[in-house]
Design an enzyme around this catalytic site. Structure first.
Site, mmCIF file in Angstrom:
data_model
loop_
_atom_site.group_PDB
_atom_site.id
_atom_site.type_symbol
_atom_site.label_atom_id
_atom_site.label_comp_id
_atom_site.label_asym_id
_atom_site.label_seq_id
_atom_site.Cartn_x
_atom_site.Cartn_y
_atom_site.Cartn_z
ATOM 1 N N HIS A 182 -8.681 10.607 -6.078
ATOM 2 C CA HIS A 182 -8.713 9.509 -6.782
ATOM 3 C C HIS A 182 -7.347 8.787 -6.900
ATOM 4 O O HIS A 182 -6.408 9.337 -6.381
ATOM 5 C CB HIS A 182 -9.008 10.015 -8.345
ATOM 6 C CG HIS A 182 -10.327 9.755 -8.726
ATOM 7 N ND1 HIS A 182 -10.674 8.912 -9.837
ATOM 8 C CD2 HIS A 182 -11.388 10.414 -8.119
ATOM 9 C CE1 HIS A 182 -12.104 9.416 -9.990
ATOM 10 N NE2 HIS A 182 -12.453 10.156 -9.232
ATOM 11 N N GLU B 296 -15.636 4.209 -6.178
ATOM 12 C CA GLU B 296 -15.702 3.521 -7.497
ATOM 13 C C GLU B 296 -14.552 2.524 -7.335
ATOM 14 O O GLU B 296 -13.603 2.583 -6.662
ATOM 15 C CB GLU B 296 -15.359 4.545 -8.756
ATOM 16 C CG GLU B 296 -16.217 5.727 -8.501
ATOM 17 C CD GLU B 296 -15.709 6.690 -7.842
ATOM 18 O OE1 GLU B 296 -14.382 6.719 -7.669
ATOM 19 O OE2 GLU B 296 -16.429 7.630 -7.798
#
Length: 317
Positions: free
Chosen positions: A38, A107
């Site tokens: 991330h 994402e």
């Protein structure tokens, strides 16, 4: 029999702690782990997002048998697939026979940061297919040029490559992505025990490992576990495509304001009852998964590792 693994949550832990947790997981009997990649955490409370490839180097030095995969990396926008190919080749060289590359379509939370357009799902799947083709090509260690629909590489050669290229596991949230995983990947990764995804993966001709992520919150006190899960991982209760489309942790916090502690407890196995954890693992097994890797929400990783080592892992050896 399902093989149990450990999830290293980069969104919640500092890099040195992730390395330590990986070592403790190996010592406790976990045979593999997946580490999230991330740029941002889901919400500010989680508070971390170290660069995964640096952490993998630390884990390589502190473990000797633990298999490790990214869970998962997006080789589309934030990181070009040629750089992912180099990073994964280096990781595989440092973890000989122990590394696999997990990839997915990503994402917006992580991929918007370079101000590139966030493509629709179908385009991202198309990009992922080309990215995986390019990564495998570069792993051959030859001088490579590529001019595709989405990516260009000019006269690139990876000099540090492992003796054998690592497997590529492809993440899927729907049948189309699972079918793509079956066509281009060596394994499937999902976050729910969805038989339809396994069937789509196998229907595309694949027979590789199927990894499912199970999110839990162990605590000796179930009420405290529920509170911890709600405070640290309310995004577990969000439905639909929000997880792929919202760009900021503050957006997830606003969305999570609509869920309750009960909603999160429905999505996260909370408390100290080993049978409830075993039942959740059985759901993956019944859906056709042969690997279930467990994400413990919150700070108490050591207590969770001891609990699973004592109560759950012996059942699956």
């Amino acid at each position: 029999m399902t093989t149990i693994g450990y999830a290293l949550s980069s969104e919640e832990h500092r890099p040195s702690d992730l390395v330590r947790h990986a070592r403790l997981a190996e010592e406790a009997g976990f045979t593999y782990a997946l580490i999230s990649d991330h740029f941002h955490p889901w919400i500010d409370r989680q508070g971390q997002s170290p660069f995964v490839w640096a952490v993998i180097g630390g884990i390589a030095q502190q473990t000797s048998e633990l298999r490790l995969g990214t869970g998962v990396t997006c080789p589309l926008l934030r990181i070009h697939p040629a750089i992912v190919a180099q990073a994964a080749a280096t990781a595989a060289a440092m973890l000989p026979g122990r590394f696999f590359l997990g990839v997915g379509t990503g994402e917006a939370l992580n991929e918007h940061v370079l101000a590139q357009r966030w493509p629709p799902t179908g385009v991202r799947r198309e990009m992922l297919e080309e990215a995986v083709e390019l990564i495998r090509l570069l792993w051959e260690g030859e001088l490579t040029s590529h001019s595709g629909r989405h990516f260009t590489v000019e006269n690139a050669r990876l000099y540090t490559v492992p003796e054998q290229p690592p497997p590529i596991a492809v993440a899927a949230g729907g049948p189309e992505a699972a079918a793509l995983a079956g066509r281009i990947g060596d394994a499937l990764v999902t976050t729910s025990p969805d038989r339809q995804l396994v069937e789509a993966f196998r229907g595309a001709g694949a027979d590789g490992p199927r990894y499912g992520q199970l999110t839990v919150c162990y605590d000796e006190d179930e009420a405290r576990a529920r509170r911890t899960a709600f405070a640290w991982w309310p995004n577990a209760a969000l439905k639909g495509p929000l997880g792929q489309e919202l760009p900021l942790p503050s957006d997830f916090e606003q969305a999570a304001a609509m869920v309750t502690e009960d909603d999160v407890a429905e999505a996260v196995v909370c408390g100290p009852n080993p049978e409830r954890h075993a039942e959740a693992i059985a759901e993956f097994e019944q859906a056709g998964y042969d690997h279930a890797y467990v994400h413990q929400v919150g700070p108490d990783q050591e207590g969770f590792i001891r609990f699973f080592s004592r109560e759950l892992l012996p059942r699956y050896r």
